[in-house]
Design a protein around this motif. Structure first.
Motif, PDB file in Angstrom:
ATOM      1  N   ARG A  20       0.830  -1.204   0.000  1.00  0.00           N
ATOM      2  CA  ARG A  20       0.000   0.000   0.000  1.00  0.00           C
ATOM      3  C   ARG A  20       0.868   1.260   0.000  1.00  0.00           C
ATOM      4  NH1 ARG A  20      -5.490  -0.066   1.259  1.00  0.00           N
ATOM      5  NH2 ARG A  20      -5.221   2.038   2.100  1.00  0.00           N
ATOM      6  N   SER A  21       1.960   1.255   0.762  1.00  0.00           N
ATOM      7  CA  SER A  21       2.811   2.444   0.846  1.00  0.00           C
ATOM      8  C   SER A  21       3.541   2.723  -0.461  1.00  0.00           C
ATOM      9  CB  SER A  21       3.823   2.278   1.986  1.00  0.00           C
ATOM     10  OG  SER A  21       4.732   1.234   1.709  1.00  0.00           O
ATOM     11  N   ASN A  22       3.719   1.696  -1.296  1.00  0.00           N
ATOM     12  CA  ASN A  22       4.431   1.869  -2.559  1.00  0.00           C
ATOM     13  C   ASN A  22       3.501   2.150  -3.740  1.00  0.00           C
ATOM     14  OD1 ASN A  22       7.544   1.297  -2.427  1.00  0.00           O
ATOM     15  ND2 ASN A  22       6.617  -0.110  -0.962  1.00  0.00           N
ATOM     16  N   LEU A  23       2.202   2.215  -3.478  1.00  0.00           N
ATOM     17  CA  LEU A  23       1.265   2.612  -4.519  1.00  0.00           C
ATOM     18  C   LEU A  23       1.294   4.135  -4.622  1.00  0.00           C
ATOM     19  CD1 LEU A  23      -1.749   0.256  -3.701  1.00  0.00           C
ATOM     20  CD2 LEU A  23      -0.184   0.071  -5.649  1.00  0.00           C
ATOM     21  N   CYS A  24       1.734   4.645  -5.757  1.00  0.00           N
ATOM     22  CA  CYS A  24       1.961   6.085  -5.901  1.00  0.00           C
ATOM     23  C   CYS A  24       0.670   6.841  -6.197  1.00  0.00           C
ATOM     24  CB  CYS A  24       3.000   6.349  -6.987  1.00  0.00           C
ATOM     25  SG  CYS A  24       4.584   5.565  -6.659  1.00  0.00           S
ATOM     26  N   PHE A  25      -0.337   6.625  -5.375  1.00  0.00           N
ATOM     27  CA  PHE A  25      -1.608   7.316  -5.544  1.00  0.00           C
ATOM     28  C   PHE A  25      -2.142   7.674  -4.166  1.00  0.00           C
ATOM     29  CE2 PHE A  25      -1.142   4.473  -9.158  1.00  0.00           C
ATOM     30  CZ  PHE A  25      -1.421   5.313 -10.229  1.00  0.00           C
ATOM     31  N   SER A  26      -2.741   8.867  -4.050  1.00  0.00           N
ATOM     32  CA  SER A  26      -3.321   9.255  -2.767  1.00  0.00           C
ATOM     33  C   SER A  26      -4.541   8.394  -2.458  1.00  0.00           C
ATOM     34  CB  SER A  26      -3.713  10.738  -2.788  1.00  0.00           C
ATOM     35  OG  SER A  26      -4.619  10.998  -3.849  1.00  0.00           O
TER      36      SER A  26
ATOM     37  N   LYS B  39      -5.911   4.876  -2.690  1.00  0.00           N
ATOM     38  CA  LYS B  39      -5.341   3.548  -2.899  1.00  0.00           C
ATOM     39  C   LYS B  39      -6.296   2.574  -3.591  1.00  0.00           C
ATOM     40  CE  LYS B  39      -1.736   4.813  -0.457  1.00  0.00           C
ATOM     41  NZ  LYS B  39      -0.452   5.131  -1.089  1.00  0.00           N
TER      42      LYS B  39
ATOM     43  N   ALA C 193      -6.117   2.118  -7.376  1.00  0.00           N
ATOM     44  CA  ALA C 193      -4.783   1.612  -7.705  1.00  0.00           C
ATOM     45  C   ALA C 193      -4.693   0.116  -7.410  1.00  0.00           C
ATOM     46  CB  ALA C 193      -3.723   2.369  -6.922  1.00  0.00           C
TER      47      ALA C 193
END
Length: 312
Positions: A278-284, A286, A289
């Motif tokens: 989740r932390s590496n998904l580059c979207f505010s 989630k 994504a």
């Protein structure tokens, strides 16, 4: 807020002289107030009335027809006004947009219509509050979901000048949903990326506040149920960050016991993996994504904290 900002607000909100006795605007507002979509449609097909679509009228607090439709929840009238070019983010005397007014009135259908038409989901920069803060405080999870779906800031905070910064400035939507006991809103905010440690992500603001409280501390102090603390832990809250002083004012409940237990029991590998992904998904936001990941549905549900057979 600077003097220039204040001057701009007043220049935006003061009615123009030619609008003071604008019969066309009053007629539009009266049609909207009566929820008479047929009459409103007839008026808007006339050029004189279309020119007054963004004018303000009314006693005490002059408002635009769109603001009236949003406040009363008259969806068809609101749609007609938008179709004929009503200014979607026009401000009233409180610097509130029509969207903010619809959120305050819990008119979900009007909220959706305004968002689809391009309304700013964060409301006005000149208003201290915001649609997300209002929905979180009122526990309106359906409205909150739509605001977040259209890109509203999940960690928004009240707008106060730097010199007035205090703990109140950090009372964002996650804080409000916990204090007012709105668990579904609390969970929704975390799913959409709310910070599980501090409800304020402005480092300069945090530095100015003496002993800023974490969301975990807030949940313990206000006696939130164990489900709030468990959810924060699941979303990666630092269990060592809050200063826990066991005293007579602290409720000795399951939530506190759970927090103390988590300090001596590390998270499972599955839980750590979920946090890392989740932390590496580059979207505010989630959720969309995660939906695009090429993984089995059961894994996508796990990443979105939807109940599954995984033992976490």
């Amino acid at each position: 807020m600077s003097l220039m900002d204040i001057s701009k607000i007043f220049s935006l909100l003061q009615p123009k002289e030619e609008d003071e006795d604008n019969e066309q605007c009053r007629a539009l507002n009266n049609a909207v107030s009566s929820n008479d979509a047929a009459l409103l449609s007839q008026l808007l097909f006339q050029e004189d009335y279309r020119r007054s679509i963004n004018a303000r009228s009314g006693w005490g607090v002059p408002v635009t027809p769109l603001r009236t439709a949003a406040a009363l929840g008259h969806l068809r009238c609101l749609e007609l006004l938008l179709e004929h070019g009503a200014e979607i983010d026009s401000l009233d005397v409180k610097a509130q947009t029509p969207l903010f007014t619809a959120v305050s009135g819990k008119h979900l259908d009007c909220v959706i219509a305004l968002l689809k038409a391009g309304a700013d989901p964060n409301g006005s920069q000149y208003n201290n509050c915001s649609p997300v803060l209002t929905a979180a405080r009122e526990g309106d999870v359906h409205v909150l979901r739509e605001l977040l779906r259209f890109g509203a800031e999940v960690d928004v905070r009240p707008k106060v000048p730097d010199w007035a910064s205090n703990a109140t400035a950090c009372r964002g939507p996650l804080y409000l949903s916990a204090v007012y006991g709105h668990f579904e809103c609390f969970k929704l905010l975390l799913i959409h990326g709310a910070n599980p440690n501090y409800n304020c992500t402005d480092e300069k603001m945090l530095a100015r506040i003496k002993q800023p409280k974490t969301v975990l501390e807030v949940c313990l102090r206000y006696g939130c149920g164990v489900e709030y603390v468990q959810l924060l832990i699941d979303f990666g809250a630092d269990v060592f960050l809050p200063t826990v002083i066991v005293d007579k004012t602290m409720k000795q409940n399951e939530a506190l016991v759970l927090l103390l237990k988590e300090r001596v029991h590390p998270r499972t590998l599955m839980s750590e993996t979920r946090l890392a992904i989740r932390s590496n998904l580059c979207f505010s936001d989630k959720e969309p994504a995660i939906d695009r990941l090429d993984v089995p549905l059961i894994l996508r549900n796990y990443l979105k904290h939807i109940s599954s057979d995984f033992n976490v």
